[in-house]
Design an enzyme around this catalytic site. Structure first.
Site, mmCIF file in Angstrom:
data_model
loop_
_atom_site.group_PDB
_atom_site.id
_atom_site.type_symbol
_atom_site.label_atom_id
_atom_site.label_comp_id
_atom_site.label_asym_id
_atom_site.label_seq_id
_atom_site.Cartn_x
_atom_site.Cartn_y
_atom_site.Cartn_z
ATOM 1 N N GLN A 1 0.825 -1.215 0.000
ATOM 2 C CA GLN A 1 0.000 0.000 0.000
ATOM 3 C C GLN A 1 0.858 1.263 0.000
ATOM 4 O O GLN A 1 0.477 2.272 -0.591
ATOM 5 C CB GLN A 1 -0.930 0.002 1.212
ATOM 6 C CG GLN A 1 -1.997 -1.073 1.172
ATOM 7 C CD GLN A 1 -2.755 -1.207 2.480
ATOM 8 O OE1 GLN A 1 -2.401 -0.586 3.485
ATOM 9 N NE2 GLN A 1 -3.794 -2.020 2.487
ATOM 10 N N ASP B 1 -4.403 -11.651 2.678
ATOM 11 C CA ASP B 1 -5.830 -11.599 3.004
ATOM 12 C C ASP B 1 -6.524 -12.944 2.823
ATOM 13 O O ASP B 1 -7.601 -13.170 3.386
ATOM 14 C CB ASP B 1 -6.528 -10.543 2.139
ATOM 15 C CG ASP B 1 -6.145 -9.128 2.538
ATOM 16 O OD1 ASP B 1 -5.636 -8.947 3.654
ATOM 17 O OD2 ASP B 1 -6.354 -8.201 1.729
ATOM 18 N N ARG C 1 -3.030 -11.834 12.465
ATOM 19 C CA ARG C 1 -3.757 -12.844 11.703
ATOM 20 C C ARG C 1 -3.139 -14.232 11.801
ATOM 21 O O ARG C 1 -3.768 -15.217 11.377
ATOM 22 C CB ARG C 1 -3.929 -12.391 10.248
ATOM 23 C CG ARG C 1 -5.172 -12.956 9.589
ATOM 24 C CD ARG C 1 -5.485 -12.273 8.287
ATOM 25 N NE ARG C 1 -6.330 -11.108 8.459
ATOM 26 C CZ ARG C 1 -6.598 -10.219 7.508
ATOM 27 N NH1 ARG C 1 -6.044 -10.345 6.319
ATOM 28 N NH2 ARG C 1 -7.385 -9.195 7.746
ATOM 29 N N ARG D 1 -12.040 -10.754 8.008
ATOM 30 C CA ARG D 1 -11.734 -11.997 7.300
ATOM 31 C C ARG D 1 -11.773 -13.213 8.232
ATOM 32 O O ARG D 1 -12.077 -14.322 7.793
ATOM 33 C CB ARG D 1 -10.395 -11.873 6.579
ATOM 34 C CG ARG D 1 -10.398 -10.696 5.600
ATOM 35 C CD ARG D 1 -9.394 -10.773 4.507
ATOM 36 N NE ARG D 1 -9.384 -9.532 3.747
ATOM 37 C CZ ARG D 1 -10.215 -9.213 2.769
ATOM 38 N NH1 ARG D 1 -11.165 -10.074 2.421
ATOM 39 N NH2 ARG D 1 -10.127 -8.055 2.135
#
Length: 442
Positions: A164, A324, A355, A397
């Protein structure tokens, strides 16, 4: 909000929602274009609403038409007016910072306000770059204040924290009058997202050349030309329902979205992939230059067949290029009778949740055997998914993966704080129900 999911197979078909990644890029390019851009975009998520809010603060006029399916974005209608509210959208923040720095005068100090997990997510690559080029950066609690002005030149930026940062700087430099260069000081992770940025910039009139040996982007500058932009269907969110057994329509077979690469791993995990969507049948040289990226799409259904011949052959999944997709790929791996190792998961710890830990907690709640490793984990698949209680950790997610797990598990699955799906897919549970999923709010 806590939700209980009961076992029931998903079936039927559904149109993919608009790609969040593609929409972010189109919105910010439209905000910088020379004239009004028409943007075809489906239902909004919290992250996309954050980007639309910020381009309005930048001075754009945003007009909704056709039940919000079409957006007219007129740049430079109003004066720039902060503060800029980015919510929990990392993409919005990291696109906004360099773009805003290219728009303000050297004496202006502008405030950007964050929420939730975004407050603790790093912005060190930008802070170092801004300070090295004479821009001021001040950060306290919820807010970041910047002042100074981004000018054309030669910039250096790390590529291994988040793509990003690279995409945001490319977007900003393309809007300057003179040409610039951007050299990466480390290998680039999630490279497909930067290729998406280059493709979107091309559709708005800017062709950015990349020289892989020197890791250098050549940005011609000169600004952007308005266009009619159709946002792709979203591969990231489609993966949940595809693993659940439903058909998802309106997915581009030539998409540059990183999570389309998940099909290769799903094939290894027992899912049959139609030839139109197989990555090995695509010509990478054609993909980046073609203007037809959004025109070739179709419906996709995956058929799951456990493959006992692979049960002793370990599969490795590199998390660097598709972070992701790791939660839903981990669920798919738990169903297949073979060990699966998730590698290079450092950046997974910098998402809405850690995550690695949140995915491990989800799998353990379903009675899946897993082992923690230095930068990832090992899944020993093949056992039946059991019911249990899953903490979403406010990670959209994780919550969506838990819902798919609940449709497949032998017992009920309870999801704590399931409302976090609104970050990227506000009507996820309505669509889940349309496909035959069974849930109720506790």
């Amino acid at each position: 909000m806590d939700i209980q999911i009961n076992n029931h197979p998903l079936n039927g078909n559904l149109a993919a929602i608009s790609s969040k990644s593609d929409a972010h890029r189109a919105i910010w390019l439209a905000a910088l274009a020379d004239q009004r851009t028409t943007l075809q975009l489906g239902q909004l998520s919290q992250d996309i609403e954050a980007s639309l809010s910020c381009i309005e603060a930048l001075g754009c006029q945003v007009i909704h038409q056709n039940n919000n399916q079409t957006y007219q974005i007129q740049p430079r209608v109003n004066p720039l007016k902060g503060p800029f509210l980015v919510g929990e959208s990392g993409t919005t923040l990291r696109f906004l910072l360099p773009i805003l720095a290219s728009q303000i005068t050297s004496k202006q100090e502008i405030e950007i306000v964050r929420q939730g997990s975004l407050i603790t997510r790093t912005n060190l690559p930008y802070r170092q770059l801004f300070q090295a080029h004479g821009l001021s950066w001040r950060e306290e609690d919820l807010s970041i204040w910047i002042s100074g002005q981004l000018t054309a030149g030669h910039y250096h930026l790390t590529g291994d924290v988040s793509s990003q940062f690279v995409s945001g700087l490319l977007l900003a430099l393309g809007n300057l009058k003179q040409a610039s260069k951007l050299t990466l000081t480390s290998p680039l992770e999630s490279a497909a997202y930067v290729e998406m940025t280059r493709h979107s910039m091309q559709l708005f009139g800017q062709t950015v050349d990349y020289h892989p040996l020197s890791r250098t982007y050549q940005i011609p500058g000169g600004g952007y030309q308005a266009c009619h932009y159709i946002v792709e269907g979203d591969w990231s969110n489609a993966l949940f329902f595809l693993v659940g057994g439903a058909q998802i329509n309106n997915l581009s077979t030539r998409s540059l979205q990183a999570d389309r690469q998940a099909l290769t791993y799903l094939h290894e995990l027992g899912h049959q992939i139609p030839s139109d969507f197989a990555l090995e049948n695509q010509n990478p040289a054609h993909i980046i230059s073609g203007s037809d990226l959004n025109t070739k799409s179709g419906g996709l259904r995956l058929t799951f067949k456990p493959n006992p011949t692979n049960q002793n052959k370990e599969l490795t999944i590199d998390a660097r290029q598709l972070p992701d997709a790791i939660p839903i790929l981990s669920l798919a791996a738990a169903r297949q009778a073979r060990p699966t190792r998730i590698l290079n998961g450092q950046r997974l710890r910098l998402k809405e949740s850690d995550r690695i830990e949140s995915t491990l907690a989800l799998l353990r709640a379903l009675s899946v055997e897993v082992e923690t490793e230095a930068q990832g984990f090992l899944i020993r698949g093949g056992s039946s998914l059991q019911g249990g209680a899953i903490n979403s950790y406010q990670d959209h997610r994780i919550a969506m993966t838990a819902a798919i797990a609940g449709s497949l598990a032998q017992g009920p699955v309870t999801i704590h704080d399931a409302e976090c799906v609104a970050k990227s897919y506000p009507h996820f549970f309505q669509d889940f129900k349309k496909l035959g999923g069974i849930y109720h709010v506790l």
